[in-house]
Design a protein around this motif. Sequence first.
Motif, PDB file in Angstrom:
ATOM      1  N   MET A  79     142.512  15.532 154.366  1.00 56.37           N
ATOM      2  CA  MET A  79     142.760  16.250 153.108  1.00 56.37           C
ATOM      3  C   MET A  79     142.318  15.411 151.914  1.00 56.37           C
ATOM      4  O   MET A  79     141.649  15.904 150.997  1.00 56.37           O
ATOM      5  N   LEU A  80     142.685  14.143 151.912  1.00 55.20           N
ATOM      6  CA  LEU A  80     142.357  13.276 150.780  1.00 55.20           C
ATOM      7  C   LEU A  80     140.851  13.035 150.678  1.00 55.20           C
ATOM      8  O   LEU A  80     140.269  13.142 149.588  1.00 55.20           O
ATOM      9  N   GLU A  81     140.217  12.712 151.813  1.00 55.50           N
ATOM     10  CA  GLU A  81     138.791  12.392 151.772  1.00 55.50           C
ATOM     11  C   GLU A  81     137.949  13.631 151.496  1.00 55.50           C
ATOM     12  O   GLU A  81     137.014  13.591 150.685  1.00 55.50           O
ATOM     13  N   ASN A  82     138.251  14.742 152.163  1.00 54.94           N
ATOM     14  CA  ASN A  82     137.474  15.954 151.938  1.00 54.94           C
ATOM     15  C   ASN A  82     137.771  16.596 150.593  1.00 54.94           C
ATOM     16  O   ASN A  82     136.940  17.340 150.069  1.00 54.94           O
ATOM     17  N   GLY A  83     138.938  16.299 150.033  1.00 51.57           N
ATOM     18  CA  GLY A  83     139.192  16.725 148.666  1.00 51.57           C
ATOM     19  C   GLY A  83     138.183  16.106 147.721  1.00 51.57           C
ATOM     20  O   GLY A  83     137.670  16.758 146.797  1.00 51.57           O
TER      21      GLY A  83
ATOM     22  N   THR B 221     138.127  10.714 141.637  1.00 51.92           N
ATOM     23  CA  THR B 221     139.132  11.334 142.500  1.00 51.92           C
ATOM     24  C   THR B 221     140.283  10.374 142.757  1.00 51.92           C
ATOM     25  O   THR B 221     141.459  10.762 142.704  1.00 51.92           O
ATOM     26  N   ALA B 222     139.964   9.121 143.058  1.00 52.39           N
ATOM     27  CA  ALA B 222     141.007   8.120 143.293  1.00 52.39           C
ATOM     28  C   ALA B 222     141.898   7.975 142.065  1.00 52.39           C
ATOM     29  O   ALA B 222     143.142   7.895 142.180  1.00 52.39           O
ATOM     30  N   LEU B 223     141.287   7.952 140.876  1.00 49.67           N
ATOM     31  CA  LEU B 223     142.071   7.868 139.643  1.00 49.67           C
ATOM     32  C   LEU B 223     142.947   9.107 139.466  1.00 49.67           C
ATOM     33  O   LEU B 223     144.110   9.010 139.051  1.00 49.67           O
ATOM     34  N   THR B 224     142.410  10.263 139.815  1.00 51.33           N
ATOM     35  CA  THR B 224     143.185  11.502 139.735  1.00 51.33           C
ATOM     36  C   THR B 224     144.398  11.446 140.643  1.00 51.33           C
ATOM     37  O   THR B 224     145.516  11.789 140.229  1.00 51.33           O
ATOM     38  N   TYR B 225     144.205  11.024 141.885  1.00 55.23           N
ATOM     39  CA  TYR B 225     145.331  10.893 142.812  1.00 55.23           C
ATOM     40  C   TYR B 225     146.380   9.925 142.254  1.00 55.23           C
ATOM     41  O   TYR B 225     147.586  10.198 142.326  1.00 55.23           O
TER      42      TYR B 225
ATOM     43  N   ARG C 107     140.527  26.224 149.144  1.00 52.99           N
ATOM     44  CA  ARG C 107     141.441  27.026 149.969  1.00 52.99           C
ATOM     45  C   ARG C 107     141.246  26.725 151.449  1.00 52.99           C
ATOM     46  O   ARG C 107     142.228  26.609 152.196  1.00 52.99           O
ATOM     47  N   GLY C 108     139.987  26.606 151.886  1.00 55.38           N
ATOM     48  CA  GLY C 108     139.727  26.300 153.287  1.00 55.38           C
ATOM     49  C   GLY C 108     140.324  24.968 153.700  1.00 55.38           C
ATOM     50  O   GLY C 108     140.864  24.825 154.807  1.00 55.38           O
ATOM     51  N   LEU C 109     140.243  23.984 152.810  1.00 54.47           N
ATOM     52  CA  LEU C 109     140.833  22.673 153.085  1.00 54.47           C
ATOM     53  C   LEU C 109     142.333  22.803 153.309  1.00 54.47           C
ATOM     54  O   LEU C 109     142.884  22.259 154.278  1.00 54.47           O
TER      55      LEU C 109
END
Length: 319
Positions: free
Chosen positions: A149-153, A214-218, A100-102
């Motif tokens: 957003m992408l990296e901190n996700g 994470t990359a695969l998820t995106y 949520r903070g992100l």
Amino acid sequence: METFLVAVLVCVAAVALDWLVGEPRRWHPLAGFGRWASVAEAGLNGQPQAAARSLCLGALATAIVVTPVLALAVALQFWLAGWLWLVAQVAGVWLAMSLRGLAEHGRAVSTALTAGDGDQARRAVGWIVSRDAAALSDEGVAAAASESMLENGADAVFSSLFWYLLAGLPGVVLHRLINTLDAMWGYRNSRFLYFGRFAARLDDLMNWLPARLTALTYALLGSTRVALRCWRTQARTWDSPNAGPVMSAGAGALGVTLGGPAPYANGIKDRPVLGRGPGASAATIEGAIALVQRGVMLWLSVLFVLALACSWVVPGGAG
């Protein structure tokens, strides 16, 4: 198998808690850890020092600040039982992640850009990135926020879930502490180039597999073919072994161009281009936030189905 199902339910509860209340505004344990780490660094990181000595002192400082907190996380497994232990685990995962903070930080930027308030957008993006926000164009602001957003996700959300599922409360605590030290000490300047290297390399190691998941998820949740191609051809050009796959796949999934030259306090840094498509905008930030949120829902759904399937295949299996 029952233990795996419980772990998945802990993750679900932690994500729900994060969605309901967000991260603590005051008295966050990581803030206290950050102050403790700053004290240790100030005492051990004298200037100037030989590279080898600085490396050793950085490793020592990492051990000094991490060990007491990690020991407490391990001890809780023996001190607590039943509902108290479940609550402690939910609280630990909740405090380690910041979904949520992100989103709130990202939307502060996208809302300002949408309203045409570039100055406010630059102030807001300056809270989440280290580049010279005042020198950014509106597109540069959108790109910086989207990249964050992408990296901190990957760092603050998916890696936290991964390490909890792999190693329980001690695992997620260790990951979050090392990630925090990397954010504090992982700079390539005269003060931290060697002192912060141990924490930075340990952070790279701990995030290697979660970053690729994470990359695969995106990629699966966006323009899959483009994302996979960008990951394959662009990730190795980035100076971070984990941010490269995450951000190239994320940019490809969103169908935008990120990366490229960016202003920092010490001048323009000529970074590789990531992704394919038009430049970033406020919509790109929202797309990146949605990609992280949908990714979390995908992880929890798949994990829950796997946990149920395992419990059916191995009824009464050893926990």
